[in-house]
Design an enzyme around this catalytic site. Structure first.
Site, PDB file in Angstrom:
ATOM      1  N   ASN A  98       0.872  -1.183   0.000  1.00 48.95           N
ATOM      2  CA  ASN A  98       0.000   0.000   0.000  1.00 48.95           C
ATOM      3  C   ASN A  98       0.899   1.220   0.000  1.00 48.95           C
ATOM      4  OD1 ASN A  98      -2.148  -1.661   0.341  1.00 48.95           O
ATOM      5  ND2 ASN A  98      -2.547  -1.104   2.472  1.00 48.95           N
ATOM      6  N   LYS A 483     -22.727  13.991  -0.417  1.00 50.62           N
ATOM      7  CA  LYS A 483     -23.266  12.636  -0.218  1.00 50.62           C
ATOM      8  C   LYS A 483     -23.954  12.165  -1.489  1.00 50.62           C
ATOM      9  CE  LYS A 483     -21.629  11.291   2.489  1.00 50.62           C
ATOM     10  NZ  LYS A 483     -20.785  12.050   3.390  1.00 50.62           N
ATOM     11  N   LYS A 595     -12.339   4.109   0.859  1.00 48.34           N
ATOM     12  CA  LYS A 595     -12.682   4.676   2.156  1.00 48.34           C
ATOM     13  C   LYS A 595     -11.630   5.656   2.668  1.00 48.34           C
ATOM     14  CE  LYS A 595     -15.137   5.177   5.879  1.00 48.34           C
ATOM     15  NZ  LYS A 595     -16.215   6.169   5.750  1.00 48.34           N
TER      16      LYS A 595
HETATM   17  C1  AGP Z   1     -16.987  11.144   2.828  1.00 47.90           C
HETATM   18  O1  AGP Z   1     -18.250  10.699   2.491  1.00 47.90           O
HETATM   19  C2  AGP Z   1     -15.956  10.871   1.830  1.00 47.90           C
HETATM   20  N1  AGP Z   1     -15.830   9.495   1.510  1.00 47.90           N
HETATM   21  C3  AGP Z   1     -14.636  11.608   1.959  1.00 47.90           C
HETATM   22  O2  AGP Z   1     -14.888  12.923   1.574  1.00 47.90           O
HETATM   23  C4  AGP Z   1     -13.941  11.595   3.333  1.00 47.90           C
HETATM   24  O3  AGP Z   1     -14.685  12.314   4.262  1.00 47.90           O
HETATM   25  C5  AGP Z   1     -12.530  12.200   3.176  1.00 47.90           C
HETATM   26  O4  AGP Z   1     -11.784  11.451   2.266  1.00 47.90           O
HETATM   27  C6  AGP Z   1     -11.791  12.314   4.496  1.00 47.90           C
HETATM   28  O5  AGP Z   1     -11.624  11.068   5.110  1.00 47.90           O
HETATM   29  P1  AGP Z   1     -11.166  10.982   6.606  1.00 47.90           P
HETATM   30  O6  AGP Z   1     -12.248  11.557   7.448  1.00 47.90           O
HETATM   31  O7  AGP Z   1     -10.958   9.520   6.853  1.00 47.90           O
HETATM   32  O8  AGP Z   1      -9.900  11.767   6.740  1.00 47.90           O
END
Ligand code: AGP
Length: 600
Positions: A98, A483, A595
Site C-alpha cells: 500500500n 453525499k 474509504k
Molecule cells: C466522505 O463521504 C468521503 N468518503 C470523503 O470525503 C472523506 O470524508 C474524506 O476522504 C476524508 O476522510 P477521513 O475523514 O478519513 O480523513
C-alpha cells in the site's frame, strides 16, 4: 486505500486471507490477490481484476498454504487489471504494497537495464525484485536493503519460499497492525481484518519493520535497532464490523447515529458548570484563553464537518475560526501562528493530505489537536492532543455517523472554549441540554425514512441538483451535495443561498430541483425569499427545515439554532442513500472511490 492482510501459522492461510480481504474491501476494490507458500514449499499466486469474491471463486481446492499475503487494490499506478493486481512476484518472493513509491520510474529503469522483465505498470513491482536480488541471508535484512532504496510511502507484507513460515512487514506512511494469536500471527492494514481471529494487536510506527513467525514476532527500525512494543486490546465488538442484517453499511451507519452521538457525549458534559470536558485536549484554561484563532483542517466530509465546527466555535466562543481543505493548506506555505489552535479532522486518521498538513504544522511549531475516529491512527498519534469520536468502525465509503459525531465533538469543544471565554452559564446550559436532546431527535428523523426514500426515488430521475443553505445551512448544503454525488453519481452543486442571484440562478429551470436548508432561525425570511426566486423560475424546491410548507418539505425536530445544522444533515444522508438504491448503485463501494485516501 488498498488493504493488506497476512498470516503465518498452522492453519490453511487461504480462507483467512480471503475472509480478511473481504473485510478490507471497503478500502479499495478494483482487483484482489493472494500468494501462499504451499506445504511443499512452492509459491502459489492468484490475482485478478474485480472483487475479492470473484478472485476467491476461481481458487482450486488444492490451493492451500501455511503462510501468505493478500491484497485488495485501489489503482494508483496502472489501470485495474490482472497484471497490475497484487501480490507482485519475483522468483521466490511475493509482496503486497500500500502507498506510493515515488522513485519507481528510476528503479524500474535500472531493473530493466539489468535484464529484468517487469510484467505490470505498477510502482509496487520493483519491491519483490529488489528483495529477491539482495544477497542477505535473512528475509528481514533483504527487505531492509530493498526499502533503503525506496522513496515514498508503504505498508508492505512479504513472503519468500526460501523462508517458509516467515512474514516480514514494514510501515512508512501506510498503516500496518500485527495480530497475535495462539501459535499463529497475523498482519493487516486495518484491525477490521483481524477481529475475527484475535483481539491482541500491535500497531507499527512509521519506519518500523516486523518479522513474524507462528510463535511470535520481533520489531526493529529500518536501520536494524530493536524496538519494544506493548500489545493493545481491540475494544470494538466483532459485530461492529458486520452489516448485521442491514442491506448496506451506509444505512446501518446512518441508523447507528443516535448511539454514536450518545458515545461522543458520554462523560463529557459538566452539569455543574454547564461546560464540556474533553480528556485528550491537554489545554489548561489559561492556554485556552490565549487562543486567538482556530483553524480547522480536513478533507471532503471531514472538511465540511470542520466548517460546521468553525461556525460553532465562532458563535459560542467568539473566537475567529475557519475551516480549510487540508489538501490545499499543505501546498500553500501557510502562515503558522503561535496563538492559533489548529484542529485536524479525520474519520480514518490516515488521510494522507490531512496527515501531511499536520506534519507541516508541527514542523513549523503549530499546536495541533486531532478530532479523529480511528484510535491509535497516524493522525491521532501525530497531533499534540486529541478528542476521539468513539463512533465505532465506519465501513461505508460515504461518511455518515463519523460526520455527525465530528459535529457533536466540535459543539463540545465550542462549549468548552465558550465557557472559558464569554458564554454565560445560562447559554452553556442551553447548549448542553440541546446536545443531550440530539440522540432522540435523530431517532425521530430516522422514523421518516420511508417518506424520504420516496422523495429520493422521485428526485433520482433528475440529472443534476442544487443544494442551497445560508450561514448555518451552508455546510449542511455542501455535505448534502457531497453525499448525493458520491453514492448516486447525480451531479449536485452546493451554493450559499445568498450567492444564487450572483450567478447560478441562471441554471434554475424545471429540470433542476433545489434542495434548500431552511432552519427556523433569524434568517428564515431571507431564505424564504430566495426560494421564492427559484419557484418564480419554475424550479422545484425541496425544503429541509422546521416548517411543513408544502408536500416537498422534510420537517426535522427543532433544537437550539447553533445545533440545528447537525439534525438538518440527517435527512440528506437518507436522501443520498435512497437515491443511490433507486438507481441501482453499489452504495457502499461507489465507483472510483475508496474509504481512506492514504496517497498523495
Ligand atoms: C466522505 O463521504 C468521503 N468518503 C470523503 O470525503 C472523506 O470524508 C474524506 O476522504 C476524508 O476522510 P477521513 O475523514 O478519513 O480523513
Amino acid at each position: 486505500m488498498c488493504g493488506i492482510v497476512a498470516y503465518t501459522g498452522p492453519r490453511d492461510a487461504v480462507p483467512i486471507l480471503t475472509e480478511g480481504l473481504a473485510r478490507l474491501e471497503y478500502r479499495g476494490y478494483d482487483s484482489a490477490g493472494i500468494a501462499v507458500i504451499g506445504r511443499s514449499g512452492d509459491l502459489r499466486v492468484r490475482k485478478a481484476e474485480g472483487r475479492v469474491a470473484e478472485m476467491a471463486a476461481g481458487l482450486p481446492a488444492r490451493f492451500k498454504g501455511g503462510a501468505g499475503v493478500g491484497h485488495t487494490r485501489w489503482a494508483t499506478h496502472g489501470e485495474p487489471s490482472d497484471a497490475n493486481a497484487h501480490p507482485h512476484v519475483a522468483g521466490t518472493v511475493a509482496v503486497v504494497h500500500n502507498g506510493i513509491i515515488e522513485n519507481a520510474d528510476e528503479l524500474r529503469a535500472k531493473l530493466v537495464a539489468d535484464g529484468i522483465e517487469l510484467t505490470s505498470e505498477t510502482d509496487s513491482e520493483v519491491l519483490p525484485h529488489l528483495i529477491a536480488r539482495s544477497g542477505a541471508t535473512e528475509l528481514e535484512d533483504a527487505v531492509r536493503e530493498a526499502l533503503s532504496q525506496i522513496v515514498g510511502t508503504y505498508g508492505i507484507a512479504v513472503v519468500d519460499t526460501r523462508h517458509p513460515g516467515v512474514l516480514v512487514v514494514a510501515r512508512n506512511g501506510s498503516p500496518v497492525v500485527l495480530g497475535i494469536g495462539e501459535k499463529e500471527m497475523f498482519a493487516a492494514s486495518d484491525v477490521a481484518a483481524l477481529v475475527r481471529y484475535t483481539r491482541q494487536v500491535v500497531h507499527l510506527d512509521d519506519g518500523e519493520l516486523a518479522t513474524l513467525r507462528p510463535d511470535g514476532f520481533r520489531t526493529s527500525t529500518l536501520d536494524a535497532r530493536a524496538t519494544s512494543k506493548e500489545p493493545s486490546v481491540i475494544e470494538t465488538e466483532e459485530a461492529a464490523y458486520d452489516a448485521e442484517g442491514y442491506t448496506h453499511f451506509m444505512r446501518k451507519e446512518i441508523h447507528e447515529q443516535p448511539a454514536a452521538v450518545e458515545r461522543a457525549l458520554r462523560g463529557r458534559l459538566d452539569a455543574r458548570f454547564h461546560t464540556a470536558h474533553l480528556g485528550g485536549l491537554d489545554l489548561d484554561p489559561r492556554e485556552a484563553r490565549a487562543i486567538r484563532r482556530v483553524k480547522i483542517l480536513g478533507c471532503g466530509s471531514a472538511y465540511y464537518a470542520g466548517q460546521m465546527g468553525a461556525q460553532l466555535i465562532e458563535e459560542l466562543a467568539r473566537i475567529p475560526a475557519d475551516a480549510e481543505p487540508a489538501s490545499e493548506f499543505r501546498y500553500r506555505n501557510p502562515v503558522v501562528e503561535a496563538d492559533t489552535l489548529y484542529v485536524a479532522v479525520s474519520q480514518s486518521g490516515e488521510t494522507y493530505d490531512t496527515l501531511a498538513a499536520v506534519q507541516e504544522l508541527r514542523r513549523k511549531g503549530g499546536r495541533v489537536l486531532g478530532v479523529v475516529n480511528a484510535v491509535g491512527s497516524a493522525i491521532a498519534r501525530e497531533c499534540d492532543g486529541g478528542v476521539y469520536l468513539h463512533a465505532g468502525p465506519e465501513i461505508a465509503v460515504a461518511s455518515t455517523k463519523a460526520y455527525t459525531s465530528t459535529a457533536v465533538v466540535f459543539a463540545l469543544l465550542a462549549l468548552h472554549l465558550g465557557r472559558i471565554h464569554d458564554l454565560s452559564p445560562a447559554d452553556g446550559r442551553r447548549i448542553a441540554e440541546g446536545l443531550r436532546a440530539l440522540p432522540a431527535q435523530i431517532e425521530e428523523i430516522l422514523r421518516q425514512e420511508d417518506r424520504i426514500a420516496s422523495l429520493a426515488g422521485d428526485l433520482a430521475k433528475y440529472r443534476s441538483m442544487l443544494f442551497v443553505g445560508r450561514v448555518r445551512g451552508w455546510p449542511v448544503a455542501r455535505e448534502g451535495a457531497q453525499k448525493l454525488k458520491e453514492v448516486s453519481y447525480v451531479h449536485a452543486e452546493a451554493y450559499p443561498a445568498s450567492e444564487l442571484k450572483h450567478g447560478p440562478l441562471a441554471l434554475v429551470s424545471p429540470e433542476l430541483p433545489t434542495v434548500a436548508i431552511v432552519p427556523d432561525d433569524e434568517l428564515v425570511d431571507k431564505n424564504r425569499s430566495t426560494l421564492g426566486e427559484i419557484r418564480a423560475r419554475q424550479g422545484r424546491v425541496v425544503t429541509i427545515g422546521h416548517r411543513a410548507t408544502d408536500e416537498d418539505a422534510v420537517v426535522v425536530p427543532k433544537n437550539e439554532p447553533e445545533l440545528d445544522p447537525i439534525l438538518l444533515t440527517i435527512p440528506l444522508q437518507l436522501l443520498a442513500y435512497h437515491a443511490a438504491v433507486a438507481l441501482g448503485h453499489d452504495v457502499d463501494k461507489p465507483r472510483n472511490l475508496a474509504k481512506s485516501v492514504t496517497v498523495d
